[in-house]
Design a protein around this motif. Structure first.
Motif, PDB file in Angstrom:
ATOM      1  N   GLY A  14       3.331  54.347  51.578  1.00  0.00           N
ATOM      2  CA  GLY A  14       3.962  53.117  51.103  1.00  0.00           C
ATOM      3  C   GLY A  14       3.612  52.740  49.681  1.00  0.00           C
ATOM      4  O   GLY A  14       3.529  51.565  49.337  1.00  0.00           O
ATOM      5  N   ILE A  15       3.418  53.760  48.842  1.00  0.00           N
ATOM      6  CA  ILE A  15       3.058  53.527  47.447  1.00  0.00           C
ATOM      7  C   ILE A  15       4.258  53.891  46.585  1.00  0.00           C
ATOM      8  O   ILE A  15       4.904  54.918  46.815  1.00  0.00           O
ATOM      9  CB  ILE A  15       1.853  54.406  47.024  1.00  0.00           C
ATOM     10  CG1 ILE A  15       0.675  54.175  47.961  1.00  0.00           C
ATOM     11  CG2 ILE A  15       1.462  54.140  45.580  1.00  0.00           C
ATOM     12  CD1 ILE A  15      -0.428  55.205  47.800  1.00  0.00           C
ATOM     13  N   ASN A  16       4.537  53.069  45.586  1.00  0.00           N
ATOM     14  CA  ASN A  16       5.593  53.393  44.639  1.00  0.00           C
ATOM     15  C   ASN A  16       5.219  54.717  43.973  1.00  0.00           C
ATOM     16  O   ASN A  16       4.101  54.877  43.469  1.00  0.00           O
ATOM     17  CB  ASN A  16       5.711  52.268  43.603  1.00  0.00           C
ATOM     18  CG  ASN A  16       6.729  52.562  42.530  1.00  0.00           C
ATOM     19  OD1 ASN A  16       6.550  53.468  41.725  1.00  0.00           O
ATOM     20  ND2 ASN A  16       7.779  51.788  42.519  1.00  0.00           N
ATOM     21  N   LEU A  60      -7.484  57.215  48.262  1.00  0.00           N
ATOM     22  CA  LEU A  60      -6.111  57.713  48.432  1.00  0.00           C
ATOM     23  C   LEU A  60      -5.896  58.997  47.626  1.00  0.00           C
ATOM     24  O   LEU A  60      -5.286  59.954  48.112  1.00  0.00           O
ATOM     25  CB  LEU A  60      -5.099  56.654  48.000  1.00  0.00           C
ATOM     26  CG  LEU A  60      -4.823  55.548  49.001  1.00  0.00           C
ATOM     27  CD1 LEU A  60      -4.033  54.419  48.356  1.00  0.00           C
ATOM     28  CD2 LEU A  60      -4.064  56.099  50.204  1.00  0.00           C
ATOM     29  N   LEU A  61      -6.396  59.026  46.405  1.00  0.00           N
ATOM     30  CA  LEU A  61      -6.242  60.228  45.574  1.00  0.00           C
ATOM     31  C   LEU A  61      -6.996  61.418  46.161  1.00  0.00           C
ATOM     32  O   LEU A  61      -6.511  62.550  46.123  1.00  0.00           O
ATOM     33  CB  LEU A  61      -6.684  59.940  44.139  1.00  0.00           C
ATOM     34  CG  LEU A  61      -5.766  58.997  43.355  1.00  0.00           C
ATOM     35  CD1 LEU A  61      -6.423  58.576  42.039  1.00  0.00           C
ATOM     36  CD2 LEU A  61      -4.417  59.632  43.100  1.00  0.00           C
ATOM     37  N   ARG A  84       2.985  42.247  43.326  1.00  0.00           N
ATOM     38  CA  ARG A  84       2.650  43.655  43.559  1.00  0.00           C
ATOM     39  C   ARG A  84       1.267  43.746  44.189  1.00  0.00           C
ATOM     40  O   ARG A  84       0.367  42.978  43.832  1.00  0.00           O
ATOM     41  CB  ARG A  84       2.674  44.429  42.248  1.00  0.00           C
ATOM     42  CG  ARG A  84       4.039  44.423  41.582  1.00  0.00           C
ATOM     43  CD  ARG A  84       3.990  45.078  40.233  1.00  0.00           C
ATOM     44  NE  ARG A  84       3.117  44.299  39.353  1.00  0.00           N
ATOM     45  CZ  ARG A  84       3.053  44.443  38.039  1.00  0.00           C
ATOM     46  NH1 ARG A  84       3.777  45.360  37.437  1.00  0.00           N
ATOM     47  NH2 ARG A  84       2.247  43.698  37.315  1.00  0.00           N
ATOM     48  N   ILE A  85       1.123  44.675  45.111  1.00  0.00           N
ATOM     49  CA  ILE A  85      -0.172  44.869  45.778  1.00  0.00           C
ATOM     50  C   ILE A  85      -1.127  45.548  44.814  1.00  0.00           C
ATOM     51  O   ILE A  85      -0.773  46.510  44.136  1.00  0.00           O
ATOM     52  CB  ILE A  85       0.003  45.722  47.052  1.00  0.00           C
ATOM     53  CG1 ILE A  85       0.862  44.974  48.051  1.00  0.00           C
ATOM     54  CG2 ILE A  85      -1.338  46.093  47.645  1.00  0.00           C
ATOM     55  CD1 ILE A  85       1.243  45.789  49.262  1.00  0.00           C
ATOM     56  N   PHE A  94       3.553  62.182  49.703  1.00  0.00           N
ATOM     57  CA  PHE A  94       2.332  61.428  49.989  1.00  0.00           C
ATOM     58  C   PHE A  94       2.536  59.941  49.697  1.00  0.00           C
ATOM     59  O   PHE A  94       2.150  59.082  50.480  1.00  0.00           O
ATOM     60  CB  PHE A  94       1.161  61.975  49.166  1.00  0.00           C
ATOM     61  CG  PHE A  94      -0.162  61.382  49.544  1.00  0.00           C
ATOM     62  CD1 PHE A  94      -0.919  61.946  50.553  1.00  0.00           C
ATOM     63  CD2 PHE A  94      -0.654  60.253  48.898  1.00  0.00           C
ATOM     64  CE1 PHE A  94      -2.148  61.409  50.918  1.00  0.00           C
ATOM     65  CE2 PHE A  94      -1.875  59.702  49.242  1.00  0.00           C
ATOM     66  CZ  PHE A  94      -2.626  60.281  50.255  1.00  0.00           C
ATOM     67  N   ALA A  95       3.158  59.644  48.554  1.00  0.00           N
ATOM     68  CA  ALA A  95       3.389  58.247  48.177  1.00  0.00           C
ATOM     69  C   ALA A  95       4.272  57.552  49.205  1.00  0.00           C
ATOM     70  O   ALA A  95       3.987  56.425  49.616  1.00  0.00           O
ATOM     71  CB  ALA A  95       4.018  58.171  46.785  1.00  0.00           C
TER      72      ALA A  95
END
Length: 136
Positions: free
Chosen positions: A47-49, A28-29, A17-18, A42-43
């Protein structure tokens, strides 16, 4: 004209996991807060889970005190205990002349509260009420 390229090496954990630095996560937030997008949109865009992203948001809100900690109020008179109940087998259906049908079962709770279940249709409602009154 030369262009400087910035390369960021993404670190991964033992499961592949990254992992992001706290600064990157905060950036990012902050971008999310300013974006006006929903969390899922947004996720996906970044490319964010989504579950991971939602956890980041909740953690940050807790750290900032945006989620006040509320202790459940337990009213001692409403504490419930299990009790054996015998259902009456020979209940006659109410007649149109009888405005108060016979109770199928009556549940007496501490504090003087009683629940009368007058038909099988009412049983789920009684269960829901008792569950709602049970302290967490």
């Amino acid at each position: 004209m030369s262009m400087a390229l910035t390369t960021t090496v993404l670190k991964t954990d033992a499961l592949g996991r990254i992992t992001l630095s706290k600064e990157h996560r905060e950036a990012l937030l902050n971008a999310f807060d300013e974006s006006g997008l929903k969390g899922l949109e947004f996720a996906r865009l970044h490319g964010i889970n989504y579950q991971t992203f939602a956890n980041w948001i909740q953690k940050r809100r807790r750290e900032r005190g945006l989620y006040p900690v509320e202790k459940p109020v337990i009213n001692e008179t409403l504490k419930l205990t299990l009790a054996e109940v015998d259902l009456l087998q020979s209940i006659e259906p109410p007649t149109s002349k009888d405005p108060s049908p016979a109770a199928l079962v009556e549940i007496l709770l501490p504090g003087g509260l009683s629940i009368r279940v007058t038909g099988s249709v009412s049983v789920p409602l009684a269960v829901e009420l008792i569950t709602a009154l049970r302290p967490c």
